[in-house]
Design a protein around this motif. Structure first.
Motif, PDB file in Angstrom:
ATOM      1  N   ASP A  16      -7.696  -6.852  10.180  1.00 11.96           N
ATOM      2  CA  ASP A  16      -7.766  -5.825  10.637  1.00 11.96           C
ATOM      3  C   ASP A  16      -7.040  -4.412   9.883  1.00 11.96           C
ATOM      4  N   LEU A  17      -6.068  -4.901   9.265  1.00 12.74           N
ATOM      5  CA  LEU A  17      -4.951  -3.963   8.603  1.00 12.74           C
ATOM      6  C   LEU A  17      -5.795  -3.620   7.365  1.00 12.74           C
ATOM      7  N   GLU A  18      -6.177  -4.650   6.915  1.00 11.16           N
ATOM      8  CA  GLU A  18      -6.976  -4.327   5.292  1.00 11.16           C
ATOM      9  C   GLU A  18      -8.059  -3.386   5.712  1.00 11.16           C
ATOM     10  N   ASP A  19      -8.906  -3.580   6.611  1.00 12.10           N
ATOM     11  CA  ASP A  19      -9.851  -2.334   6.851  1.00 12.10           C
ATOM     12  C   ASP A  19      -9.217  -1.054   7.052  1.00 12.10           C
ATOM     13  N   ILE A  20      -8.270  -0.977   7.758  1.00  9.40           N
ATOM     14  CA  ILE A  20      -7.742   0.560   8.221  1.00  9.40           C
ATOM     15  C   ILE A  20      -7.066   0.922   7.137  1.00  9.40           C
ATOM     16  N   THR A  21      -6.315   0.299   6.381  1.00  6.91           N
ATOM     17  CA  THR A  21      -5.373   0.833   5.226  1.00  6.91           C
ATOM     18  C   THR A  21      -5.987   0.762   3.815  1.00  6.91           C
ATOM     19  N   GLY A  22      -6.975   0.013   3.724  1.00  5.47           N
ATOM     20  CA  GLY A  22      -7.712  -0.043   2.503  1.00  5.47           C
ATOM     21  C   GLY A  22      -6.882  -1.111   1.314  1.00  5.47           C
ATOM     22  N   ALA A  23      -5.778  -1.545   1.968  1.00  6.91           N
ATOM     23  CA  ALA A  23      -4.956  -2.329   1.043  1.00  6.91           C
ATOM     24  C   ALA A  23      -5.598  -3.581   0.820  1.00  6.91           C
ATOM     25  N   THR A  24      -5.323  -4.380  -0.362  1.00  7.27           N
ATOM     26  CA  THR A  24      -5.793  -5.601  -0.468  1.00  7.27           C
ATOM     27  C   THR A  24      -5.187  -6.753   0.346  1.00  7.27           C
ATOM     28  N   GLU A  25      -5.529  -7.942   0.566  1.00 11.61           N
ATOM     29  CA  GLU A  25      -5.053  -8.972   1.528  1.00 11.61           C
ATOM     30  C   GLU A  25      -3.794  -9.453   1.036  1.00 11.61           C
ATOM     31  N   ALA A  26      -3.609  -9.682  -0.224  1.00 16.28           N
ATOM     32  CA  ALA A  26      -2.266  -9.788  -0.610  1.00 16.28           C
ATOM     33  C   ALA A  26      -1.228  -8.847  -0.551  1.00 16.28           C
ATOM     34  N   GLU A  27      -1.652  -7.460  -0.717  1.00 14.54           N
ATOM     35  CA  GLU A  27      -0.442  -6.568  -0.313  1.00 14.54           C
ATOM     36  C   GLU A  27      -0.265  -6.559   0.921  1.00 14.54           C
ATOM     37  N   VAL A  28      -1.327  -6.488   2.127  1.00 10.50           N
ATOM     38  CA  VAL A  28      -0.860  -6.664   3.457  1.00 10.50           C
ATOM     39  C   VAL A  28      -0.215  -7.737   3.735  1.00 10.50           C
ATOM     40  N   LYS A  29      -0.424  -8.774   3.229  1.00  6.10           N
ATOM     41  CA  LYS A  29       0.753 -10.066   3.792  1.00  6.10           C
ATOM     42  C   LYS A  29       1.766  -9.852   3.045  1.00  6.10           C
TER      43      LYS A  29
END
Length: 969
Positions: free
Chosen positions: A292-305
């Motif tokens: 959900d945060l990937e879609d909203i922030t535009g960050a990659t999965e690795a960056e979000v995690k």
């Protein structure tokens, strides 16, 4: 979340079990068994305060014959430097010089670092040989490696020494990679290691802490808001109410700066990206998945995690088993969300609303929590139409799974938004009825009353007579329950008039029943006729709700007419009908009158009946406001018969959740009475003030004991003139006598007697006050009797209160047989199970007997011992003090008499030597004892005492001591 300190206010509350556990651990020190206690918990939960209190008690109650040495060191979160042995240094340097304990110098010797564990352990060994030692290390998660090495060596040391090691650890600070984890794993494998996890305070303890911070009992609405925000974290409790007025009902809209700073302390240590991400999570308002945060922030999965993991390691977020992330403490989310600008906030909420709507559209069965979040996000984003529609949709979904409180919140929002949407499909009338129903089911009586008022504004009585009738009756109940108005005869006459267009309706039967209810409180002549008509109409209509109220109305008529068995039968049937109707107001109404038919309220039977009905309500799933009311009445009965400890437990049930104004006022009156008897005058006054704020026109609320308890509180505080006015206000009120009416006249007489005693002490004319006593006796030859059929127990209480009344009149008139009057009253109080009044009568009886001369000494001694034993059991501190001083003054030797009596009061015009001698007179010392103590002659003592008698206008040492101690009190 991080906190700068862990203090929880002036008083440690809600920790009796944990304090007992720490105390039991400390007690093992005296047995010569070494041990270690690790206390873990969230920041601010109260670990430091708990240990501090346990150590304070250990110092006050020394182990065996030796006073424990308490060494307290604190670790600090130093980032740019490391100070070896910092906590141990602070512990050693904190030893008072007066203790004579040698301080080890090796901690300061740079070249001796490798020997410190051995040397420090040897130093402790030497201390333990002489005295028990408690070594406290606070905030161990910040300890340097050197300190941990020393502690490991000490903890692994000999088992047969008097050493207790206590360490506090913040759970959120110790992640998987924290250096302390390895140390803890090694320590936990050692013997004699104990662990204690400290959780947050419950709601009752939170309220007690707020009372300590504000200096007065808080409103329950404030307690509810604080507990909702802080989840019982003691440090946050203190911060969130800091600066509030004692009578505050709600928290301010913005959080205090100190609170924000404390909550954000750990958050600020995050990287910029992680801080921004956690703010987005906060705006999301619910546990969030990384995608959900990937879609909203535009960050990659690795960056979000990576950023989420950083927040987890700092104790900001928790990772749930479902793979979602949310804040370790909810207040983090609130503070971070408030930190967004208005534009940022609306944009983030709009993003989440869109994301969740897309998810819901793809799911065959959407999660209820997701639907609620969509509604909240649209509302925060100021999307008017979607916010309204989703509020209704989410309310339905929540209601289907039993979430009535959340449903209520959403419906309130929908009603508020509906006024801005003229084309909405739902009518305002339908929404208000739906809101009212949910409010009734959840016990939200204020919201229900608002909805009822709004419906009455919309509906026309001629077009909808039955709906308006039912609303008028319910409004009367709700106004009474919220303290806004007592039972109204005029409103019920209107309800009967309106519904008479359909006399066979259940609404007309309901209106007749509640007209009976209202008339009985005002001695209405037609009450019995209306009760009979109500029962006929309700039976014909076959409606269980109307039938319950009609049966209770007939129970009231029967009980007032002294037909208790008939009244009890009606009330039992009313209870059955109320259960069928699921009308909990009707249940409580019937339960109270069923108990009234059995016995007077000040009895164990009444208390047991309230307990039984309270347990039935719990089983029925009733809202807490109704359970709390019965628990409050149970507490009042338990207090009256002297069972004050169980009374306190019942009051805790009341305050276990928001009790609503009705139960809150009842509980506060009982708490005020208990505090007054036990000598906590400021607390008593504060409870009474809160009850006054909750209920308008308190004397008019005849079902309550405002006036009698106010008189008791004022008497305990030494304000007899005001106490007399309060007692007479209740005694002369219109309508049916109020609760505790039997106490009013004895209290009025006591207030007059106290005024007369004061006037005599100061040499004032007492003639007018004595005339007032005579007028009181002429107007009220005996105590006021409440309505209803008499029982053996009630008659005993009436007799006891009549004898108390006679004894107070005798005290005012200085009757020769006043001592005998008080003894008779004390015996009658014992027979009537009036423990507090019995203890008071014993004091007055012993006092009266001793002032009549030594020929009554043996009898006075006996009643004094009796009163002292009872007062100590009741923990009635003022009575214990008065009886102790009386025994000392009369030179009656009792094991319970304190070694030192109170010092002389503020009698003007005395020399310092006269004050010194007066203190010895109060203590019951003989001339010889005073002379030997002060190294003067007995003749000089006699001369000083003669001057004291002359200056105070007293005739003997007994009267002198009584005057001095009365001024002290």
């Amino acid at each position: 979340m991080a906190a700068a300190a862990e203090g929880i206010g002036p008083v440690l509350v809600g920790r009796s079990v944990e304090l007992g556990a720490v105390g039991a651990f400390v007690d093992t020190v005296d047995a010569g068994t070494a041990g270690t206690l690790l206390i873990t918990g969230d920041p601010g939960v109260g670990k430091t305060a708990l240990v501090r209190e346990a150590c304070t008690r250990a110092a006050a109650e020394p182990c065996g014959k030796s006073v424990a040495v308490i060494l307290t060191g604190t670790c600090l979160p130093l980032s740019s430097m490391t100070v070896p042995f910092l906590a141990l240094r602070s512990a050693v340097r904190g030893i008072p010089a007066a203790d004579g304990i040698p301080r080890p110098r090796f901690l300061d010797e740079v070249d001796a670092f490798s020997y410190v564990p051995v040397e420090f352990d040897a130093w402790l060994e030497e201390l333990c040989a002489a005295r028990p030692v408690i070594l406290v290390i606070d905030d161990l998660h910040w300890a340097d490696r050197s300190t941990l090495d020393v502690l490991m060596y000490v903890i692994a040391g000999p088992a047969d020494r008097r050493l207790a090691v206590i360490a506090t650890i913040r759970g959120g600070e110790v992640g998987d990679d924290h250096p302390l984890q390895r140390w803890l794993a090694d320590v936990r494998r050692l013997p004699r290691i104990r662990q204690l996890t400290l959780g947050p305070l419950d709601r009752v303890a939170t309220g007690e802490q707020i009372a300590a911070v504000l200096g007065a009992p808080p409103h329950q609405s404030l307690v509810e808001e604080v507990f909702t925000h802080t989840r019982g974290n003691s440090y946050l409790n203190k911060l969130v109410v800091s600066g509030l007025a004692p009578n505050a009902r709600h928290l301010p809209s913005t959080l205090p700066a100190d609170l924000k700073s404390a909550v954000l302390q750990s958050w600020r240590r995050l990287s910029r990206g992680s801080r921004e991400l956690t703010q987005i999570v906060a705006a999301g308002g619910m546990p969030t998945r990384p995608r959900d945060l990937e879609d909203i922030t535009g960050a990659t999965e690795a960056e979000v995690k990576r950023m989420l993991r950083e927040a987890v390691d700092e104790g900001i977020l928790d990772l749930a088993a479902a793979g979602t992330y949310w804040f370790h403490h909810p207040m983090n989310a609130e503070v971070l969300e408030q930190g967004l600008t208005e534009d940022e906030r609306q944009r983030r909420h709009s993003d989440f609303a869109g994301r969740l709507e897309r998810l819901i559209a793809a799911l065959p069965t959407p999660e209820v929590a997701m639907m609620v979040s969509v509604a909240d996000h649209h509302f925060q984003a100021k999307h008017l139409i979607p916010a309204y529609k989703w509020a209704l949709r989410a309310a339905g979904a929540v209601g289907a799974v039993g979430g009535v409180s959340e449903m209520l919140r959403l419906l309130r929002r929908a009603v508020a938004l509906r006024s801005q949407l003229p084309n909405a499909a739902e009518s305002t009338l339908d929404l208000l009825n739906r809101l009212r129903g949910v409010a009734a089911e959840s016990g939200a009586i204020d919201t229900e009353l608002d909805a009822v008022d709004a419906l009455l504004d919309i509906l026309d009585a001629e077009a909808s007579p039955l709906e308006v009738t039912e609303l008028l009756v319910r409004r009367m109940h709700l106004r009474f329950s919220t303290g806004r108005a007592f039972i109204s005869v005029s409103d019920m006459h209107e309800a009967v008039r309106i519904s008479s267009v359909q006399p066979q309706s259940w609404q007309h039967a309901l209106a007749l029943a509640e007209l009976t209810h209202a008339e009985l409180w005002q001695n209405g002549p037609d009450a019995a006729v209306h009760a009979e008509r109500a029962l006929v109409a309700a039976t014909a209509a076959g409606n269980p709700r109307a039938l319950s109220y009609a049966l209770t109305a007939n129970a009231m008529v029967a009980i007032i007419d002294k037909h208790a068995s008939r009244g009890s039968a009606y009330a039992l049937k009313a209870l059955e009908a109320s259960v069928q109707a699921r009308d909990f107001w009707a249940f409580v109404h019937a339960a109270l009158w069923e108990a009234n038919a059995q016995e007077t309220w000040a009895s164990s039977l009444y208390a047991n009946r309230m307990r039984q009905r309270r347990e039935e309500l719990i089983a029925l799933g009733a809202p807490h406001v109704y359970i709390a009311k019965l628990s409050a009445d149970e507490a009042s009965a338990l207090l009256a018969i002297g069972n004050w400890r169980e009374c306190v437990q019942r009051l805790r049930v009341v305050l276990g959740s928001d009790p609503g104004p009705l139960a809150d006022a009842s509980a506060r009156l009982t708490a005020a009475r208990l505090a007054a008897w036990q000598g906590r005058h400021e607390e008593a006054a504060a409870h009474l003030a809160r009850a006054d704020e909750l209920f308008a026109q308190t004397t008019d609320f005849l079902a309550f004991d405002f006036d009698a308890i106010r008189a008791e509180v004022l008497l305990a505080a030494g304000k007899p003139r005001s106490a007399y006015a309060s007692a007479m206000a209740g005694a002369t009120s219109a309508g049916t006598p109020p609760t505790m009416c039997e106490w009013l006249i004895p209290l009025a007489a006591r207030a007059l007697s106290d005024q007369i005693d004061r006037a005599r002490d100061t040499g004032e004319d007492t003639a007018k006050l004595v005339e007032s006593v005579d007028e009181l006796v002429e107007r009220f030859p005996s105590v006021i009797r409440d309505f209803g059929e008499s029982t053996e127990h009630w008659e005993r209480q009436i007799e006891a209160l009549d004898r108390l009344y006679a004894a107070e009149v005798g005290r005012a008139r200085r009757s020769a047989d006043n001592g005998a009057q008080w003894l008779s009253a004390a015996d009658a109080c014992r027979a009537g199970m009036l423990a507090w009044e019995e203890a008071y009568a014993c004091w007055r009886g012993a006092e009266a007997l001793l002032t009549r001369g030594n020929h009554h000494r043996a009898q006075a001694t006996s009643v004094l011992r009796r009163g002292l034993e009872l007062s100590e059991e009741l923990e009635a501190a003022p009575l214990v003090s008065n009886l102790t001083v009386l025994a000392s003054s009369a030179r009656i030797t009792l094991d319970r008499v304190a070694e030192h009596a109170p010092e002389a009061g503020t009698i003007p015009g005395l020399t310092s030597r006269e004050r010194e001698i007066l203190t010895h007179v109060i203590a019951g010392r003989t001339y010889g004892e005073i002379a030997r103590t002060l190294v003067i002659s007995e003749k000089t003592v006699s001369s000083h005492i003669s001057n004291l008698l002359r200056k105070t206008g007293t005739s003997n040492r007994m009267d002198l001591a009584r005057l001095a101690t009365r001024r002290t009190n």
